[in-house]
Scaffold this motif. Structure first.
Motif, PDB file in Angstrom:
ATOM      1  N   GLY A   1     -19.956   1.617 -11.985  1.00 55.10           N
ATOM      2  CA  GLY A   1     -18.670   1.595 -12.669  1.00 55.10           C
ATOM      3  C   GLY A   1     -17.482   1.472 -11.742  1.00 55.10           C
ATOM      4  N   ASP A   2     -17.471   2.255 -10.661  1.00 52.19           N
ATOM      5  CA  ASP A   2     -16.342   2.205  -9.737  1.00 52.19           C
ATOM      6  C   ASP A   2     -16.180   0.812  -9.133  1.00 52.19           C
ATOM      7  N   ALA A   3     -17.295   0.204  -8.779  1.00 49.72           N
ATOM      8  CA  ALA A   3     -17.231  -1.137  -8.196  1.00 49.72           C
ATOM      9  C   ALA A   3     -16.752  -2.162  -9.222  1.00 49.72           C
ATOM     10  N   LEU A   4     -17.163  -2.010 -10.473  1.00 48.83           N
ATOM     11  CA  LEU A   4     -16.733  -2.952 -11.514  1.00 48.83           C
ATOM     12  C   LEU A   4     -15.234  -2.829 -11.775  1.00 48.83           C
ATOM     13  N   VAL A   5     -14.750  -1.593 -11.817  1.00 50.83           N
ATOM     14  CA  VAL A   5     -13.304  -1.418 -12.012  1.00 50.83           C
ATOM     15  C   VAL A   5     -12.550  -2.040 -10.851  1.00 50.83           C
ATOM     16  N   ALA A   6     -13.009  -1.805  -9.625  1.00 47.53           N
ATOM     17  CA  ALA A   6     -12.359  -2.407  -8.458  1.00 47.53           C
ATOM     18  C   ALA A   6     -12.399  -3.924  -8.528  1.00 47.53           C
TER      19      ALA A   6
ATOM     20  N   PRO B   1       0.829  -1.208   0.000  1.00 48.47           N
ATOM     21  CA  PRO B   1       0.000   0.000   0.000  1.00 48.47           C
ATOM     22  C   PRO B   1       0.863   1.257   0.000  1.00 48.47           C
ATOM     23  N   ASN B   2       0.504   2.229  -0.860  1.00 48.83           N
ATOM     24  CA  ASN B   2       1.244   3.484  -0.893  1.00 48.83           C
ATOM     25  C   ASN B   2       0.388   4.574  -1.524  1.00 48.83           C
ATOM     26  N   ASP B   3       0.589   5.800  -1.055  1.00 49.90           N
ATOM     27  CA  ASP B   3      -0.243   6.921  -1.487  1.00 49.90           C
ATOM     28  C   ASP B   3      -0.030   7.265  -2.952  1.00 49.90           C
ATOM     29  N   ASP B   4       1.186   7.099  -3.457  1.00 50.71           N
ATOM     30  CA  ASP B   4       1.439   7.421  -4.862  1.00 50.71           C
ATOM     31  C   ASP B   4       0.643   6.503  -5.782  1.00 50.71           C
ATOM     32  N   ALA B   5       0.621   5.215  -5.468  1.00 45.38           N
ATOM     33  CA  ALA B   5      -0.166   4.283  -6.276  1.00 45.38           C
ATOM     34  C   ALA B   5      -1.645   4.630  -6.219  1.00 45.38           C
ATOM     35  N   ALA B   6      -2.119   5.033  -5.047  1.00 48.66           N
ATOM     36  CA  ALA B   6      -3.528   5.416  -4.907  1.00 48.66           C
ATOM     37  C   ALA B   6      -3.849   6.623  -5.776  1.00 48.66           C
ATOM     38  N   ALA B   7      -2.931   7.599  -5.820  1.00 49.34           N
ATOM     39  CA  ALA B   7      -3.161   8.790  -6.641  1.00 49.34           C
ATOM     40  C   ALA B   7      -3.197   8.436  -8.128  1.00 49.34           C
ATOM     41  N   ILE B   8      -2.309   7.542  -8.546  1.00 44.46           N
ATOM     42  CA  ILE B   8      -2.294   7.136  -9.950  1.00 44.46           C
ATOM     43  C   ILE B   8      -3.551   6.354 -10.296  1.00 44.46           C
ATOM     44  N   GLU B   9      -3.985   5.484  -9.392  1.00 46.43           N
ATOM     45  CA  GLU B   9      -5.202   4.713  -9.658  1.00 46.43           C
ATOM     46  C   GLU B   9      -6.400   5.634  -9.818  1.00 46.43           C
ATOM     47  N   ARG B  10      -6.506   6.651  -8.973  1.00 45.58           N
ATOM     48  CA  ARG B  10      -7.621   7.589  -9.084  1.00 45.58           C
ATOM     49  C   ARG B  10      -7.589   8.324 -10.415  1.00 45.58           C
ATOM     50  N   ALA B  11      -6.386   8.665 -10.874  1.00 47.72           N
ATOM     51  CA  ALA B  11      -6.265   9.403 -12.134  1.00 47.72           C
ATOM     52  C   ALA B  11      -6.588   8.532 -13.341  1.00 47.72           C
ATOM     53  N   THR B  12      -6.169   7.269 -13.306  1.00 46.76           N
ATOM     54  CA  THR B  12      -6.346   6.398 -14.464  1.00 46.76           C
ATOM     55  C   THR B  12      -7.689   5.680 -14.480  1.00 46.76           C
ATOM     56  N   ARG B  13      -8.385   5.671 -13.354  1.00 46.25           N
ATOM     57  CA  ARG B  13      -9.663   4.955 -13.260  1.00 46.25           C
ATOM     58  C   ARG B  13     -10.665   5.454 -14.293  1.00 46.25           C
ATOM     59  N   GLY B  14     -10.668   6.756 -14.537  1.00 49.47           N
ATOM     60  CA  GLY B  14     -11.628   7.315 -15.480  1.00 49.47           C
ATOM     61  C   GLY B  14     -11.500   6.730 -16.870  1.00 49.47           C
ATOM     62  N   LEU B  15     -10.291   6.342 -17.265  1.00 56.52           N
ATOM     63  CA  LEU B  15     -10.105   5.768 -18.587  1.00 56.52           C
ATOM     64  C   LEU B  15     -10.758   4.396 -18.685  1.00 56.52           C
ATOM     65  N   LEU B  16     -10.674   3.608 -17.609  1.00 58.66           N
ATOM     66  CA  LEU B  16     -11.359   2.319 -17.589  1.00 58.66           C
ATOM     67  C   LEU B  16     -12.869   2.500 -17.524  1.00 58.66           C
ATOM     68  N   LEU B  17     -13.328   3.490 -16.753  1.00 61.71           N
ATOM     69  CA  LEU B  17     -14.760   3.746 -16.661  1.00 61.71           C
ATOM     70  C   LEU B  17     -15.340   4.113 -18.019  1.00 61.71           C
ATOM     71  N   GLY B  18     -14.533   4.806 -18.823  1.00 56.41           N
ATOM     72  CA  GLY B  18     -15.007   5.210 -20.138  1.00 56.41           C
ATOM     73  C   GLY B  18     -15.256   4.059 -21.090  1.00 56.41           C
ATOM     74  N   ARG B  19     -14.738   2.866 -20.765  1.00 53.62           N
ATOM     75  CA  ARG B  19     -14.926   1.697 -21.622  1.00 53.62           C
ATOM     76  C   ARG B  19     -16.186   0.906 -21.278  1.00 53.62           C
ATOM     77  N   LEU B  20     -16.812   1.252 -20.157  1.00 56.64           N
ATOM     78  CA  LEU B  20     -17.981   0.493 -19.739  1.00 56.64           C
ATOM     79  C   LEU B  20     -19.220   0.935 -20.502  1.00 56.64           C
ATOM     80  N   PRO B  21     -20.144   0.011 -20.804  1.00 59.15           N
ATOM     81  CA  PRO B  21     -21.422   0.398 -21.403  1.00 59.15           C
ATOM     82  C   PRO B  21     -22.165   1.368 -20.489  1.00 59.15           C
ATOM     83  N   ARG B  22     -22.896   2.295 -21.071  1.00 57.04           N
ATOM     84  CA  ARG B  22     -23.564   3.336 -20.288  1.00 57.04           C
ATOM     85  C   ARG B  22     -24.486   2.781 -19.200  1.00 57.04           C
ATOM     86  N   PRO B  23     -25.237   1.694 -19.457  1.00 62.25           N
ATOM     87  CA  PRO B  23     -26.118   1.187 -18.392  1.00 62.25           C
ATOM     88  C   PRO B  23     -25.380   0.742 -17.138  1.00 62.25           C
ATOM     89  N   LEU B  24     -24.065   0.467 -17.265  1.00 56.15           N
ATOM     90  CA  LEU B  24     -23.303   0.010 -16.105  1.00 56.15           C
ATOM     91  C   LEU B  24     -22.626   1.154 -15.360  1.00 56.15           C
TER      92      LEU B  24
END
Length: 302
Positions: free
Chosen positions: A207-212, A180-203
């Motif tokens: 989205g956050d739970a699916l990415v996790a 566990p480290n804060d830098d990794a957490a910051a990067i995950e928060r920044a990059t999560r949106g790119l994965l969320l953008g790949r999900l179908p709109r109904p999901l």
């Protein structure tokens, strides 16, 4: 149904050492297009989460402030090498650019080897779990050979000689270093949106739970991501397995390969790009002296 396995039959007729590039290209462009690309995304995501590597990325701001460009640049450089090989002018230029980008940073050989291991192991395991079929030994050997050759051209040393050895080394290093480290957490928060953008709109609402749910326990702990509820995890697993079953039963090989016209389109470069545009605009000077012949980011391909 016989056509569904035509590419596999061709792959098994090839030599995984001599023909590793053709096999890996077939995996990416015809057999496992979605799965391999997602697997590579997950591989980079994991490699960014090692504390020392995460600290470098947050210091540069490339992943936290210029997230879309940084991810697009990484993907384009990788795909240029896969599509063209290391001996083609574009592949050589992409490899040279990768070395230029990485040369200034004092990251140790083991960390570079870990990043390479992520690219070998994580996508292969994703395909074996959720692809329409498992990878065969030729595909595993070809994947390992491609990245072993990439690693050697980057000056990375002590790369395990087989896929199985690399997977075992990777697991041990991952267990010891992914913390566990804060830098990794910051990067995950920044990059999560790119994965969320790949999900179908109904999901989108979950989205956050699916990415996790795409992450395993160790990666969630490293990036300080909460474990999603078991129905989300079970639903994602079931959905991916149903998709694999449908592709296996009624799917057919692609008639046109991914990137058929040789063009890789991204949001960052809607009108195309040149390889020297990829990566940070300004490459810093080295943080410490290194021996180019044996240090990651070392010799440029000539």
């Amino acid at each position: 149904m016989r056509d569904r396995y035509a590419n596999l039959a061709r792959i098994r007729s090839l030599d995984p050492e001599r023909d590793h590039l053709a096999i890996y290209q077939t995996m990416l462009r015809r057999e496992f297009c979605w799965d391999l690309r997602l697997g590579l995304n997950l591989a980079f995501n994991r490699s960014f989460s090692i504390p020392e590597i995460a600290a470098v990325h947050t210091a540069t701001g490339e992943l936290t402030r210029r997230t879309r460009k940084r991810i697009d640049d990484t993907g384009l450089l990788m795909y240029e090498m896969v599509l063209n090989g290391f001996d083609h002018p574009r592949g050589r230029s992409a490899l040279r650019r990768v070395n230029q980008i990485h040369r200034p940073y004092g990251i140790g050989n083991d960390h570079y080897r870990y990043v390479l291991g992520c690219l070998v192991v994580i996508p292969t395991r994703w395909i074996d779990r959720y692809g329409w079929r498992r990878t065969c030994c030729h595909e595993q050997r070809a994947t390992h050979t491609f990245y072993r050759k990439l690693g050697r051209r980057m000056g990375i040393t002590d790369i395990p000689e087989t896929y199985q050895e690399f997977a075992a080394w990777f697991d041990a290093y991952d267990a010891a270093q992914l913390r566990p480290n804060d830098d990794a957490a910051a990067i995950e928060r920044a990059t999560r949106g790119l994965l969320l953008g790949r999900l179908p709109r109904p999901l989108a609402p979950i989205g956050d739970a699916l990415v996790a749910a795409l992450y395993d326990d160790r990666l969630r702990a490293a990036t300080r991501v909460a474990t999603p509820a078991w129905p989300v995890r079970a639903g994602l697993h079931a959905g991916l397995r149903i998709r694999a079953w449908l592709l296996r039963r009624v799917g057919r090989p692609r008639t046109e390969p991914l990137f058929a016209n040789g063009v890789i389109s991204t949001r960052t470069y809607p009108d195309g790009y040149t390889i020297d545009q990829l990566g940070p605009a300004d490459t810093p000077t080295r943080q410490r002296p290194v021996d180019d012949a044996a240090t990651p980011g070392g010799p440029d391909p000539d």
